[in-house]
Design an enzyme around this catalytic site. Structure first.
Site, PDB file in Angstrom:
ATOM      1  CE  LYS A 173      41.477  43.469  39.772  1.00 33.73           C
ATOM      2  NZ  LYS A 173      42.361  44.343  40.555  1.00 33.73           N
TER       3      LYS A 173
ATOM      4  CE  LYS B 296      42.569  40.410  41.825  1.00 32.12           C
ATOM      5  NZ  LYS B 296      43.279  41.641  42.099  1.00 32.12           N
TER       6      LYS B 296
HETATM    7  C1  PBG Z   1      43.536  46.478  43.297  1.00 31.77           C
HETATM    8  C2  PBG Z   1      43.470  45.039  43.570  1.00 31.77           C
HETATM    9  C3  PBG Z   1      42.366  44.305  44.008  1.00 31.77           C
HETATM   10  C4  PBG Z   1      42.824  43.021  44.255  1.00 31.77           C
HETATM   11  C5  PBG Z   1      44.176  42.985  43.932  1.00 31.77           C
HETATM   12  N1  PBG Z   1      44.554  44.238  43.488  1.00 31.77           N
HETATM   13  C6  PBG Z   1      40.982  44.728  44.298  1.00 31.77           C
HETATM   14  C7  PBG Z   1      40.156  45.322  43.258  1.00 31.77           C
HETATM   15  O1  PBG Z   1      40.464  45.293  42.075  1.00 31.77           O
HETATM   16  O2  PBG Z   1      39.129  45.899  43.639  1.00 31.77           O
HETATM   17  C8  PBG Z   1      41.982  41.909  44.807  1.00 31.77           C
HETATM   18  C9  PBG Z   1      42.735  40.796  45.471  1.00 31.77           C
HETATM   19  C10 PBG Z   1      41.899  39.934  46.348  1.00 31.77           C
HETATM   20  O3  PBG Z   1      40.656  40.053  46.405  1.00 31.77           O
HETATM   21  O4  PBG Z   1      42.494  39.076  47.012  1.00 31.77           O
HETATM   22  N2  PBG Z   1      43.595  46.898  42.012  1.00 31.77           N
END
Ligand code: PBG
Length: 328
Positions: free
Chosen positions: A196, A254
């Site tokens: 991520k 992601k």
């Molecule tokens: C939280 C999380 C996030 C997303 C999914 N889980 C945001 C972040 O890490 O700040 C983002 C998903 C999206 O943008 O559709 N941990």
């Protein structure tokens, strides 16, 4: 070699093209991200995500019925915590009667076959908007993992099929696995956000949950000390190999479109199913450009989703899931 070989022979008409198509999209590919809020009869559209809503649990019931009727198999739940429930320890995250826990039960009551994946990270519950506990300007790793373990067990107890840690703390997969097993939930799976990235594509999501990192002294301004640097590719493999070894069942990359090389790397090197998350900013960009008439909506959505599969994704978490399921 040309002129003996003519590649266009296989592109002559739709029937031939269909026969030789290497990749297909199906409703079995999708996970549907959903946002839940407290209240009754609430279905408010998220400004920066047209067509996506924050839903109260009664509305969630209707939504789940519709998704099931479209043969969609799983939802990825996110709960928007009220400000009054936020602290630095994420206490509300493992409240047995919290919104997320009730949302899980709601889905399972309406439709036991619908797979429930739950987001595991502290950000919606953090006064600082961080995925972990903050102290002296840092996001603490091990104390955060302890909280994530409690959170995961409470989701499992409520009926979740998979927990999906999206926090990027080190060692959380093995710790969560052990906590689930110790509590008797050895059949509850872990979908790990293995790679991520600290991406600029999450803005609309943070609007949806009101979970953006807040500015302040001794509070990290961004998530770069735990989410990955977009410059790095080998590091994704390192993360993925560790999560695989720690007992994750599915690995996720992601965001999506900007990280197809990572999807392919993981597909080649990892034996687990690979998921990709087409995140909020990706959704918003397509919606906005289509609204202006600058791109053709349906073809661009299908092309991007197909590209995730071609890159190697077995599972695609996408806000387009419902719309596309009704097209397929
Ligand atoms: C939280 C999380 C996030 C997303 C999914 N889980 C945001 C972040 O890490 O700040 C983002 C998903 C999206 O943008 O559709 N941990």
């Amino acid at each position: 070699m040309y002129p003996i070989i003519r590649n266009r022979r296989l592109r002559q008409n739709a029937a031939i093209r269909a026969l030789v198509q290497e990749t297909q999209l199906s409703v079995n590919d999708f996970l549907v991200p959903l946002f839940v809020v407290e209240g009754q009869g609430v279905k408010e559209e998220i400004l920066s995500m047209p067509g996506q809503y924050r839903m109260s649990l009664d509305q969630l019931q209707q939504e789940i019925k519709e998704l099931h009727a479209l043969h969609l198999k799983g939802v990825l739940l996110f709960a928007k915590a009220d400000q009054k429930f936020k602290d630095n320890a994420g206490t509300e995250a493992f409240n047995e009667n919290g919104l997320m826990q009730r949302a899980i039960k709601t889905v399972k009551q309406v439709c036991p076959e619908m797979l429930v994946f739950t987001d595991v990270a502290l950000d919606p519950y953090s006064i600082y908007g961080h995925d972990g506990i903050v102290a002296a300007g840092k996001v603490l790793n091990d104390p955060t993992v302890e909280a994530l373990c409690k959170m995961s067990v409470s989701h499992a107890r409520a009926g979740a099929d998979f927990v999906a840690p999206s926090d990027m703390m080190d060692g959380r997969v093995i710790q969560i696995r052990q906590a689930l097993d110790a509590a008797g939930y050895e059949d509850v799976g872990i979908l790990s956000y293995a790679a991520k990235y600290a991406s600029a594509h999450y803005g609309p999501f943070r609007d949806a949950l009101d979970s953006a990192p807040v500015a302040g002294e001794e509070i990290p301004r961004d998530k770069k000390t735990y989410q990955m640097d977009p410059a790095n590719r080998k590091e994704a493999l390192k993360e993925a190999l560790m999560d695989q070894e720690e007992g994750a069942d599915i690995l996720m990359v992601k965001p999506g479109l900007a990280y197809l090389d990572i999807v392919r790397d993981l597909k080649n090197e990892i034996v687990l199913p690979i998921a990709v998350y087409q995140v909020s900013g990706e959704y918003a960009m397509i919606k906005a450009a289509a609204e202006k008439g600058w791109v053709e909506y349906e073809p661009i959505v299908l092309e991007q989703l197909l590209s995730f599969k071609r890159a190697g994704a077995d599972i695609i978490a996408t806000y387009f899931a419902k719309e596309v399921a009704s097209l397929l």
